[in-house]
Enzyme design. Structure first.
Site, PDB file in Angstrom:
ATOM      1  N   CYS A  90       1.246  -0.977   0.027  1.00 34.32           N
ATOM      2  CA  CYS A  90      -0.078   0.038   0.050  1.00 34.32           C
ATOM      3  C   CYS A  90       0.395   1.675  -0.500  1.00 34.32           C
ATOM      4  CB  CYS A  90      -1.082  -0.420   1.342  1.00 34.32           C
ATOM      5  SG  CYS A  90      -2.457   0.899   0.854  1.00 34.32           S
ATOM      6  N   HIS A 176      -3.970  -4.966   0.651  1.00 32.64           N
ATOM      7  CA  HIS A 176      -3.346  -5.683   2.076  1.00 32.64           C
ATOM      8  C   HIS A 176      -3.087  -7.092   1.481  1.00 32.64           C
ATOM      9  CE1 HIS A 176      -2.625  -2.028   3.908  1.00 32.64           C
ATOM     10  NE2 HIS A 176      -3.702  -1.653   3.317  1.00 32.64           N
ATOM     11  N   GLU A 178      -1.320  -9.151   3.833  1.00 32.69           N
ATOM     12  CA  GLU A 178      -0.865  -9.120   4.917  1.00 32.69           C
ATOM     13  C   GLU A 178      -2.013  -9.358   6.583  1.00 32.69           C
ATOM     14  OE1 GLU A 178      -0.290  -5.413   5.274  1.00 32.69           O
ATOM     15  OE2 GLU A 178      -0.686  -6.432   3.885  1.00 32.69           O
TER      16      GLU A 178
END
Length: 236
Positions: A90, A176, A178
């Site tokens: 990001c 994202h 993660e």
């Protein structure tokens, strides 16, 4: 042989998340450097075996409001100029793009929620192939021009630039993969409450999406990171 991963963190709850276990399994010692730390971005950018640049709710172009961004971009620029293994998520991807000379700017759209990527040919032959058909978490309002020499790996229904690679060692992910989507997802909902309200995003609906898609995303993200580390020559 011990390997080190330096992680640049802008918001405390936006941490390595589901990336932590694959990195530890690959033999990394993790070291966070957070905004506000006295030594943030003050060391040798080439010293770590891996640099991970995480997300945050600010724009790369907001240096006047957040002066640390200039030093961070310079730190990253030294790193990517040497083609040392670097991955950004990001804001991290946007910082890498900016360090490579690309423009980062508001997209005019708040893309927040879970949806699938459309992989390019380059993306389908990259570690991102593990994300094909998986709903990933988007949480951004900015985008970037594809850096010179980089390959666009993925797009979404509303934003063309969702991931890029420069060779095998530089990877930028606009989304994202993660993010932890169990009870720890509450940190995201509370930490970004003002942004969600401004974008008319319903937290309970987003929470349900996280519960629905979280397991598949976590598994796919681990496989993606494992393959990228191996391709970048940083795994055992």
């Amino acid at each position: 042989m011990t390997k080190t991963a330096l992680v640049l963190r802008h918001v405390h709850f936006e941490d390595l998340g589901s990336f932590l276990e694959p990195l530890q399994a690959a033999g990394y010692i993790i070291c966070y450097s957070s905004v506000g730390d006295p030594d943030f971005c003050s060391g040798d950018p080439l010293a770590p075996d891996l640099l991970v640049v995480l997300g945050g709710p600010i724009g790369v172009y907001e240096e006047e409001a957040y002066p640390f961004l200039a030093a961070e971009r310079a730190f990253i620029a030294t790193r990517v100029a040497s083609r040392s293994p670097t991955i950004g998520v990001c804001l991290g991807a946007q910082l890498i793009a900016s360090a490579l000379g690309a423009r980062v700017f508001p997209s005019g759209i708040k893309e927040i929620g879970f949806s699938r990527l459309t992989l390019t040919d380059a993306g389908r032959s990259s570690p991102l192939r593990h994300l094909d058909g998986v709903d990933v978490l988007h949480w951004h309002g900015d985008t970037y021009i594809l850096p010179s020499g980089a390959a666009n790996l993925a797009s979404s229904a509303v934003v063309e630039q969702q991931a890029f690679a420069l060779g095998r060692n530089i990877l930028g992910l606009q989304f994202h993969p993660e993010a932890e989507t169990d009870q720890r997802f509450e940190r995201w909902l509370v930490g970004h409450a003002a942004e969600l309200a401004a974008a008319n995003i319903d937290p309970p609906a987003l929470r349900l999406e996280a519960q629905k898609h979280g397991k598949a995303l976590k598994d796919a993200a681990a496989l993606m990171l494992r393959d990228w580390l191996a391709a970048a020559g940083t795994a055992r």
